[in-house]
Write an enzyme that holds these catalytic residues in place. Structure first.
Site, PDB file in Angstrom:
ATOM      1  N   TYR A  14       1.609  15.629 -17.542  1.00 17.09           N
ATOM      2  CA  TYR A  14       1.227  14.464 -18.334  1.00 17.09           C
ATOM      3  C   TYR A  14       0.489  14.800 -19.633  1.00 17.09           C
ATOM      4  CZ  TYR A  14      -3.093  14.855 -15.502  1.00 17.09           C
ATOM      5  OH  TYR A  14      -4.205  15.303 -14.856  1.00 17.09           O
ATOM      6  N   CYS A  34      -4.675   2.572  31.897  1.00 18.24           N
ATOM      7  CA  CYS A  34      -4.900   1.698  33.044  1.00 18.24           C
ATOM      8  C   CYS A  34      -3.916   2.142  34.124  1.00 18.24           C
ATOM      9  CB  CYS A  34      -4.620   0.257  32.619  1.00 18.24           C
ATOM     10  SG  CYS A  34      -4.363  -0.853  34.006  1.00 18.24           S
ATOM     11  N   CYS A  92      -0.890  -4.710  36.028  1.00 19.98           N
ATOM     12  CA  CYS A  92      -1.790  -5.186  34.972  1.00 19.98           C
ATOM     13  C   CYS A  92      -1.037  -6.172  34.072  1.00 19.98           C
ATOM     14  CB  CYS A  92      -2.280  -3.994  34.150  1.00 19.98           C
ATOM     15  SG  CYS A  92      -3.277  -4.508  32.741  1.00 19.98           S
TER      16      CYS A  92
HETATM   17  N1  5U1 Z   1      -1.181  10.412 -15.654  1.00 20.82           N
HETATM   18  C1  5U1 Z   1      -2.334  10.965 -16.095  1.00 20.82           C
HETATM   19  N2  5U1 Z   1      -3.327  11.292 -15.262  1.00 20.82           N
HETATM   20  N3  5U1 Z   1      -4.289  11.813 -16.044  1.00 20.82           N
HETATM   21  C2  5U1 Z   1      -5.516  12.290 -15.672  1.00 20.82           C
HETATM   22  N4  5U1 Z   1      -2.653  11.274 -17.352  1.00 20.82           N
HETATM   23  C3  5U1 Z   1      -3.891  11.797 -17.340  1.00 20.82           C
HETATM   24  N5  5U1 Z   1      -4.679  12.252 -18.331  1.00 20.82           N
HETATM   25  C4  5U1 Z   1      -5.892  12.735 -18.018  1.00 20.82           C
HETATM   26  C5  5U1 Z   1      -6.337  12.763 -16.669  1.00 20.82           C
HETATM   27  C6  5U1 Z   1      -7.678  13.271 -16.321  1.00 20.82           C
HETATM   28  O1  5U1 Z   1      -6.755  13.194 -18.944  1.00 20.82           O
HETATM   29  C7  5U1 Z   1      -6.469  13.153 -20.346  1.00 20.82           C
HETATM   30  C8  5U1 Z   1      -6.412  11.759 -20.884  1.00 20.82           C
HETATM   31  C9  5U1 Z   1      -7.585  13.888 -20.987  1.00 20.82           C
END
Ligand code: 5U1
Length: 670
Positions: free
Chosen positions: A230, A430, A435
């Site tokens: 991400y 039991c 029962c």
């Molecule tokens: N999906 C996502 N999870 N997450 C966690 N993006 C994302 N970005 C993060 C974190 C801690 O941190 C950045 C925005 C710095």
């Protein structure tokens, strides 16, 4: 040692590229193009060549994911750029506060701010360092400044590329993301751990984190882990201008990114996205606990800057907690059809994830002792999906001293018979065969779908029948007369006739249904089918010795013993005889080795079906060799759609997957 010639060197490279590509299709895109067997052939050919020419082995070869020896301890890794955590919003108002701050601090208007949004995965945050495109270090987030070096473990995760899929990699890129375990995989892992007497993981997040923070990479390699990328840390050698570009770059070079990542042009867009993701949350194959909202433009991110440990340009908007705090008013004991006593906490009612909860299972006495749960305790309870709410832990700081320790009763709370805890078992039972609680539960099972399927004979009627002394065991149902039924509350002429005809109709069950209906301990529908196909009749099954039962592939000693004991109990033999006298046909089936026409097919169920519960539909599919998954992907073969289908239906349409209505499904499993 033989020297590889040009042809061999070329072939090794070709094999690696091919395997990496098919790995990517399989583990990242969920869209394989070749069969497992074909993949194995390529892999074996590469292994073979590398064995003959070890100098050709490189760390980024797909053969080099596993096999590293266990570590004594993890080294620590300092993150070049701290891995920040996220500020949280719990409500729309809190999100709008964040949006207002972003506008104020950046000096920009609504229109000028775009956000990239995606689900917030509930897993373990990690960072992967790629140098010249090759994975060199993988670490956990740790405290954000330093983490643990878990490179060998992360290398075993197939959705993490060992080499970036580009001919022109940046000199340095640190990829950040979350390692997760799918809900299905987590449940399977816990079932296996239960069988092996190992401690269970509390939730998929703990299972993922425990698997990554494992000193033996060979254990990690066996755990079904995935990673969603991400974001990035340090990047040198390419220029990424915004989060949208960044995430798509990560996708292009071989990472799995969320399929729900979205670019929002206004705060209204973000709010709508939050609603949308909330509504599909339970359908997702993995756990998420909110959405993450990031200002798209890196220039604006930079302008906004960071607070001590979290950026001002991002926020996690969390879903309402699936955990809540409440008080245990009492602990009662329920009795199931096998006589199993389950302690149940009676709670001060509380809403958990939008549903009111007033009871939570405490599983068994050992669990109560382990968690030191007492009557009067303030506890955290948890509700996950469809499962029965459970107590996570006691808040001992709230104890007043008036809490009462609970003990399992020595006698059944329903019939007063002695309660026993067989050696080696966690369950109290039991011992009273008469029962009423046991009888009522076993009757409800006997008439249910997948068993004798007596339409319209619900639990309320069965309870009255037992309480009024009309029936004592399942076979008595077949001796009921209209005048008996007329003694029940809310029973009319027509209803009684309908019930009698439903009882009549149920007299010709399939052998599988009949075996399942008998309620032999540890014999579910699937196993009932196996027994039907293996032994062909009740009479034949009843004759089998333990060793004969053990020779059936799916039967182990515990199940063999319960089947054996069931047919040695005169009470059960009497019920079978009475069923015959009552007109039930004890069927015979051809003994087969088991046809599995749905072998290899994956189904997803969505919406309510008229003729089956989810469990029944699942059983039918599995009985025929198919598999049921909780989420739709390109690997899904059929989506069975009932009334009020969820988002899985739309997803199936999008992906062009074959959709079956209930009738088509029935036809397929016929
Ligand atoms: N999906 C996502 N999870 N997450 C966690 N993006 C994302 N970005 C993060 C974190 C801690 O941190 C950045 C925005 C710095």
């Amino acid at each position: 040692m033989k020297k590889p010639d040009e042809k061999i060197i070329k072939r090794v490279k070709e094999l690696r590229d091919k395997i990496n590509y098919h790995n990517y299709l399989y583990y990242v895109l969920d869209n394989p193009e070749i069969s497992d067997a074909e993949y194995d052939r390529l892999f074996d050919e590469l292994l073979n060549l590398e064995k003959q020419y070890p100098e050709l082995i490189t760390p980024d070869s797909p053969t080099q994911r596993v096999g590293a020896p266990p570590l004594e301890e993890f080294k620590t890794v300092r993150h070049a750029i701290p891995m920040l955590s996220l500020n949280k919003a719990n409500t729309e108002a809190e999100f709008l506060d964040f949006h207002r701050r972003v506008k104020e601090l950046s000096g920009l208007s609504d229109r000028e701010i775009n956000y990239v949004v995606e689900p917030k995965f509930d897993g373990l945050a990690v960072e992967l360092l790629y140098q010249e495109g090759i994975l060199t270090i993988g670490s956990t987030r740790g405290d954000g400044i330093t983490g643990e070096d878990v490179t060998l473990n992360l290398r075993t995760i197939k959705s993490i590329p060992l080499k970036l899929m580009t001919d022109n990699p940046p000199s340095i890129i640190e990829v950040r993301g979350e390692v997760i375990m799918n809900k299905d995989d987590f449940e399977k892992l816990n079932r296996e751990r239960l069988q092996h007497g190992e401690q269970l993981f509390a939730n998929p997040r703990n299972a993922a984190a425990g698997s990554v923070r494992q000193l033996d990479p060979n254990i990690t390699a066996k755990r079904p882990l995935r990673m969603f990328a991400y974001g990035t840390g340090r990047v040198e050698g390419i220029q990424l201008r915004n989060q949208w570009e960044c995430i798509h770059y990560l996708k292009d070079v071989g990472f799995r990114i969320s399929e729900y990542v979205k670019l929002c042009y206004s705060s209204e867009d973000v709010i709508a996205y939050y609603e949308e993701i909330s509504s599909i949350r339970d359908d997702l194959p993995y756990e998420i606990d909110g959405i993450v909202i990031k200002v798209n433009d890196f220039e604006i991110q930079h302008r906004l800057g960071e607070l001590s440990r979290s950026p001002r340009w991002a926020i996690a908007w969390k879903f309402p907690p699936q955990q809540e705090t409440t008080k245990i008013r009492d602990i009662i004991v329920s009795v199931g059809r096998t006589g199993a006593l389950t302690p149940v906490a009676v709670l001060d009612p509380v809403r958990v994830g939008g549903v009111e909860v007033s009871r939570a299972t405490l599983h068994n006495e050992d669990e109560i002792i382990k968690k030191d749960i007492r009557i009067g305790d303030t506890v955290i309870i948890q509700r996950a999906g469809d499962v029965i709410p459970e107590v996570v832990k006691v808040i001992t700081s709230k104890r007043t001293g008036n809490e009462k320790i609970f003990r399992m009763p020595d006698t059944c709370p329903i019939c007063g018979s002695k309660v026993e805890r067989p050696p080696g078992e966690a369950i109290h039972r039991c011992t009273g065969m008469d029962c009423p609680a046991r009888i009522k539960e076993s009757l409800a099972h006997f008439v249910s779908k997948g068993a004798m399927e007596v339409d319209g004979l619900g639990k309320k009627y069965l309870e009255q029948m037992v309480d009024k002394g009309l029936i004592k065991d399942p076979a008595d149902i077949y001796f009921l007369k209209k005048e008996d039924l007329m003694k029940l509350d809310r029973m009319g002429d027509k209803l009684a006739e309908n019930l009698l005809s439903a009882i009549e109709k149920s007299k010709k069950p399939s052998l599988t249904n009949l075996i399942y209906a008998l309620g032999i301990r540890n014999v579910g529908y699937h196993l009932a089918g196996v027994l039907a196909k293996t032994f062909g009749s009740i009479e034949n099954l009843a004759k089998q010795e333990i060793e004969d039962l053990l020779s059936v592939h799916e039967i182990g000693p515990v199940v063999a013993e319960s089947i054996y004991n069931f047919f040695r109990n005169p009470r059960n033999i009497n019920i079978l005889n009475k069923l015959r006298q009552g007109g039930v046909v004890l069927p015979r089936e051809e003994i087969t080795t088991g046809e599995r026409p749905l072998e290899g097919k994956t189904f997803v169920l969505t919406g309510a079906l008229d003729s089956f519960t989810r469990d029944e539909a699942r059983r039918l599919i599995e009985e025929k060799g198919g598999r049921v998954s909780s989420s739709v992907s390109k690997k899904t073969d059929y989506v069975v759609v009932g009334k009020d289908p969820g988002s899985k239906y739309n997803k199936a349409l999008q992906l062009g997957i074959t959709i079956l209505n209930e009738d088509q499904f029935k036809e397929l499993i016929k």
